[in-house]
Design a protein around this motif. Sequence first.
Motif, PDB file in Angstrom:
ATOM      1  N   THR A   6      34.244  29.415  48.323  1.00 57.52           N
ATOM      2  CA  THR A   6      32.927  29.555  47.969  1.00 57.52           C
ATOM      3  C   THR A   6      32.749  29.910  46.496  1.00 57.52           C
ATOM      4  O   THR A   6      31.662  30.454  46.216  1.00 57.52           O
ATOM      5  CB  THR A   6      32.485  30.628  48.922  1.00 57.52           C
ATOM      6  OG1 THR A   6      33.425  31.619  48.782  1.00 57.52           O
ATOM      7  CG2 THR A   6      32.384  30.005  50.354  1.00 57.52           C
ATOM      8  N   GLY A   7      33.799  29.829  45.682  1.00 57.17           N
ATOM      9  CA  GLY A   7      33.805  30.162  44.224  1.00 57.17           C
ATOM     10  C   GLY A   7      33.584  31.390  44.071  1.00 57.17           C
ATOM     11  O   GLY A   7      33.088  32.263  42.825  1.00 57.17           O
ATOM     12  N   LYS A   8      33.909  32.517  45.012  1.00 59.38           N
ATOM     13  CA  LYS A   8      34.026  33.932  44.570  1.00 59.38           C
ATOM     14  C   LYS A   8      35.224  34.237  43.934  1.00 59.38           C
ATOM     15  O   LYS A   8      36.105  34.949  44.675  1.00 59.38           O
ATOM     16  CB  LYS A   8      33.652  34.610  46.068  1.00 59.38           C
ATOM     17  CG  LYS A   8      32.192  34.627  46.541  1.00 59.38           C
ATOM     18  CD  LYS A   8      32.313  35.188  47.783  1.00 59.38           C
ATOM     19  CE  LYS A   8      30.520  34.947  48.430  1.00 59.38           C
ATOM     20  NZ  LYS A   8      30.379  35.416  49.708  1.00 59.38           N
ATOM     21  N   LEU A   9      35.233  34.089  42.793  1.00 55.13           N
ATOM     22  CA  LEU A   9      36.736  34.348  42.203  1.00 55.13           C
ATOM     23  C   LEU A   9      37.002  35.818  41.932  1.00 55.13           C
ATOM     24  O   LEU A   9      38.151  35.965  42.097  1.00 55.13           O
ATOM     25  CB  LEU A   9      36.575  33.447  40.809  1.00 55.13           C
ATOM     26  CG  LEU A   9      36.247  32.015  40.848  1.00 55.13           C
ATOM     27  CD1 LEU A   9      36.540  31.415  39.432  1.00 55.13           C
ATOM     28  CD2 LEU A   9      37.663  31.158  41.854  1.00 55.13           C
ATOM     29  N   ASP A  10      36.184  36.559  41.484  1.00 56.57           N
ATOM     30  CA  ASP A  10      36.254  37.789  41.367  1.00 56.57           C
ATOM     31  C   ASP A  10      36.818  38.599  42.723  1.00 56.57           C
ATOM     32  O   ASP A  10      37.906  39.310  42.644  1.00 56.57           O
ATOM     33  CB  ASP A  10      35.147  38.706  40.858  1.00 56.57           C
ATOM     34  CG  ASP A  10      34.839  38.369  39.391  1.00 56.57           C
ATOM     35  OD1 ASP A  10      35.760  37.548  38.470  1.00 56.57           O
ATOM     36  OD2 ASP A  10      33.560  38.552  39.003  1.00 56.57           O
ATOM     37  N   GLU A  11      36.235  38.227  43.619  1.00 57.06           N
ATOM     38  CA  GLU A  11      36.646  38.719  45.200  1.00 57.06           C
ATOM     39  C   GLU A  11      38.199  38.232  45.414  1.00 57.06           C
ATOM     40  O   GLU A  11      38.903  38.866  45.847  1.00 57.06           O
ATOM     41  CB  GLU A  11      35.646  38.538  46.200  1.00 57.06           C
ATOM     42  CG  GLU A  11      34.254  39.025  46.002  1.00 57.06           C
ATOM     43  CD  GLU A  11      33.251  38.123  45.325  1.00 57.06           C
ATOM     44  OE1 GLU A  11      33.761  37.354  44.222  1.00 57.06           O
ATOM     45  OE2 GLU A  11      32.178  38.540  45.188  1.00 57.06           O
ATOM     46  N   THR A  15      41.334  40.465  46.189  1.00 61.26           N
ATOM     47  CA  THR A  15      42.218  40.243  47.364  1.00 61.26           C
ATOM     48  C   THR A  15      43.763  40.124  47.081  1.00 61.26           C
ATOM     49  O   THR A  15      44.555  40.712  47.709  1.00 61.26           O
ATOM     50  CB  THR A  15      41.764  39.039  48.278  1.00 61.26           C
ATOM     51  OG1 THR A  15      40.137  39.406  48.683  1.00 61.26           O
ATOM     52  CG2 THR A  15      42.359  38.855  49.614  1.00 61.26           C
ATOM     53  N   LEU A  16      43.977  38.963  46.174  1.00 60.16           N
ATOM     54  CA  LEU A  16      45.368  38.478  46.080  1.00 60.16           C
ATOM     55  C   LEU A  16      46.001  39.720  45.336  1.00 60.16           C
ATOM     56  O   LEU A  16      47.256  39.872  45.654  1.00 60.16           O
ATOM     57  CB  LEU A  16      45.241  37.338  45.015  1.00 60.16           C
ATOM     58  CG  LEU A  16      44.819  35.963  45.616  1.00 60.16           C
ATOM     59  CD1 LEU A  16      44.493  34.905  44.622  1.00 60.16           C
ATOM     60  CD2 LEU A  16      45.912  35.497  46.724  1.00 60.16           C
ATOM     61  N   LYS A  17      45.296  40.559  44.416  1.00 65.26           N
ATOM     62  CA  LYS A  17      46.179  41.835  43.861  1.00 65.26           C
ATOM     63  C   LYS A  17      46.500  42.638  45.016  1.00 65.26           C
ATOM     64  O   LYS A  17      47.490  43.061  44.697  1.00 65.26           O
ATOM     65  CB  LYS A  17      45.204  42.271  43.000  1.00 65.26           C
ATOM     66  CG  LYS A  17      45.120  41.782  41.552  1.00 65.26           C
ATOM     67  CD  LYS A  17      44.240  42.408  40.550  1.00 65.26           C
ATOM     68  CE  LYS A  17      44.216  41.982  38.974  1.00 65.26           C
ATOM     69  NZ  LYS A  17      43.239  42.973  38.426  1.00 65.26           N
ATOM     70  N   HIS A  29      51.808  34.012  46.206  1.00 64.68           N
ATOM     71  CA  HIS A  29      50.416  34.544  45.599  1.00 64.68           C
ATOM     72  C   HIS A  29      50.302  35.115  44.272  1.00 64.68           C
ATOM     73  O   HIS A  29      49.023  34.982  43.647  1.00 64.68           O
ATOM     74  CB  HIS A  29      50.228  36.010  46.440  1.00 64.68           C
ATOM     75  CG  HIS A  29      49.737  35.312  47.880  1.00 64.68           C
ATOM     76  ND1 HIS A  29      51.054  35.226  49.001  1.00 64.68           N
ATOM     77  CD2 HIS A  29      48.832  34.943  48.779  1.00 64.68           C
ATOM     78  CE1 HIS A  29      50.227  35.107  50.130  1.00 64.68           C
ATOM     79  NE2 HIS A  29      48.920  34.787  50.104  1.00 64.68           N
ATOM     80  N   ARG A  30      51.415  35.372  43.571  1.00 62.00           N
ATOM     81  CA  ARG A  30      51.447  35.579  42.312  1.00 62.00           C
ATOM     82  C   ARG A  30      50.917  34.261  41.385  1.00 62.00           C
ATOM     83  O   ARG A  30      50.052  34.301  40.521  1.00 62.00           O
ATOM     84  CB  ARG A  30      52.561  35.763  41.564  1.00 62.00           C
ATOM     85  CG  ARG A  30      52.892  37.350  41.885  1.00 62.00           C
ATOM     86  CD  ARG A  30      54.415  37.778  41.043  1.00 62.00           C
ATOM     87  NE  ARG A  30      54.742  39.204  41.499  1.00 62.00           N
ATOM     88  CZ  ARG A  30      53.897  40.065  40.595  1.00 62.00           C
ATOM     89  NH1 ARG A  30      53.183  40.041  39.758  1.00 62.00           N
ATOM     90  NH2 ARG A  30      54.475  41.194  40.748  1.00 62.00           N
ATOM     91  N   GLY A  35      46.401  31.151  39.053  1.00 63.89           N
ATOM     92  CA  GLY A  35      45.021  29.966  38.818  1.00 63.89           C
ATOM     93  C   GLY A  35      43.907  30.587  39.041  1.00 63.89           C
ATOM     94  O   GLY A  35      42.981  30.112  38.315  1.00 63.89           O
ATOM     95  N   VAL A  36      43.501  31.703  39.923  1.00 62.15           N
ATOM     96  CA  VAL A  36      42.216  32.402  39.829  1.00 62.15           C
ATOM     97  C   VAL A  36      41.792  32.833  38.627  1.00 62.15           C
ATOM     98  O   VAL A  36      40.678  32.540  38.101  1.00 62.15           O
ATOM     99  CB  VAL A  36      42.237  33.055  41.106  1.00 62.15           C
ATOM    100  CG1 VAL A  36      41.096  34.005  41.027  1.00 62.15           C
ATOM    101  CG2 VAL A  36      42.401  32.629  42.302  1.00 62.15           C
ATOM    102  N   ASN A  37      42.828  33.631  38.000  1.00 65.06           N
ATOM    103  CA  ASN A  37      42.489  34.114  36.447  1.00 65.06           C
ATOM    104  C   ASN A  37      42.360  33.154  35.509  1.00 65.06           C
ATOM    105  O   ASN A  37      41.284  33.609  34.664  1.00 65.06           O
ATOM    106  CB  ASN A  37      43.534  34.987  36.220  1.00 65.06           C
ATOM    107  CG  ASN A  37      43.596  36.425  36.779  1.00 65.06           C
ATOM    108  OD1 ASN A  37      42.440  36.804  37.664  1.00 65.06           O
ATOM    109  ND2 ASN A  37      44.576  37.236  37.034  1.00 65.06           N
ATOM    110  N   ILE A  38      42.894  32.033  35.643  1.00 62.69           N
ATOM    111  CA  ILE A  38      42.686  31.036  34.679  1.00 62.69           C
ATOM    112  C   ILE A  38      41.202  30.432  35.052  1.00 62.69           C
ATOM    113  O   ILE A  38      40.465  30.442  33.738  1.00 62.69           O
ATOM    114  CB  ILE A  38      43.668  29.937  34.764  1.00 62.69           C
ATOM    115  CG1 ILE A  38      45.073  30.322  34.085  1.00 62.69           C
ATOM    116  CG2 ILE A  38      43.334  28.655  34.127  1.00 62.69           C
ATOM    117  CD1 ILE A  38      46.165  29.385  34.381  1.00 62.69           C
TER     118      ILE A  38
END
Length: 283
Positions: A6-11, A15-17, A29-30, A35-38
Motif C-alpha cells: 500500500t506504499g506505507k514505506l515509513d510504517e 516494522t522491519l526495524k 529483513h535487513r 530496499g524500503v529505505n532506498i
Amino acid sequence: DLQLATGKLDEAAATLKRVIEANPLDRQHRAMLAGVNIDRARKLILRRDYAGARAILADGATALDNVAGDLARVLDAVAAEKEGAAPSGDWVAANAGRPVVAYMLLVESQRLKFPKKATTDRQQAVDAFFEAPLPLKDLEELASALGMYRRERPPYRGITAPEKKIVAGVQAWLATDPPPPELLRFGFLMLRNELAKPLLDLVKQARRRLPADPAFMYLQGEQAILQKPKSFSARTVGKLFKEGLRLIEDRHDEVCVRMRDMIATSFPASRSSPTCRPMSRCD
C-alpha cells in the motif's frame, strides 16, 4: 507486506526495524529494510529534502556489502550533488571504474530528474564500458543491479538501452564457452534476479554442452516458470525436475541441497523421492 503493497514505506521501515531488533542476524529483513529505505530516500530527494534522504540512507543501507549497499551509496552521492554538498566520503569517485556504479548513476540521474547534460554524460560513461567485453565479475554486478530494478513494485523500466547492452554483454560472454562452474554460478545469479531472457540463453548453451548435468536441468525448468509463470508446461518442467532429482538422489553438496529446497518450494509435485524434502536455502 501489506504496508509495502500500500506504499506505507515509513510504517514498513518501522516494522522491519522491530523485526531486526528481535533478530539482529536476520539478513533477509535487513535487505528488505535497505530496499524500503532506498525507496524512501528517492521520494525525499524528489521533494528536495536532501538531508532527510541522506539520513535515511545512512541508517544501515550504506553499510551493506552488496548491490543494495552500492545503490545506497550512489543515492547518497546523488542527493549530495542535488544539494550542492560534498558526498559522504569519496566512494563514488573511488569506484568510478566499476560499470555497475556508472549504470546506477545513470538510472538514478534520470529517475531523479537531473539536467539532460548530466544524464547524457552518464549515458556516454556507461556506453564506454561496453566498447570491450566485460569480465564476469562486472556482468554479475550489472545483472544484480538490473534484477534489483526489475523486482521493484512496480518494476522500473525507464532505461532500455543499458539493459540491452547488459544482455548483449552476457551473450558475448556466453560466446566464449565459459567453464561449467562459471555457467552454473551465473545461472543461479540470473535466476535469483529473475532475468528470464539471458538465463534462457545460458540454459540453451549449457544443455547443449552438458545434456546430463542435473543442475542445468533444474535451471531450465526454473527458466520456463520464470518466462511464463501462469502458462508454463507443468509436464515439461516436472519431467526436468524429477530427472534432476533422480540424478542427485545420493548427493548432498551445496548445489544439490539448493536444488532440492528450491524445487520443493516452486514445484512440490516433483517431490517424488524421500530425499527431496525442504532444506536450508543456500543464498
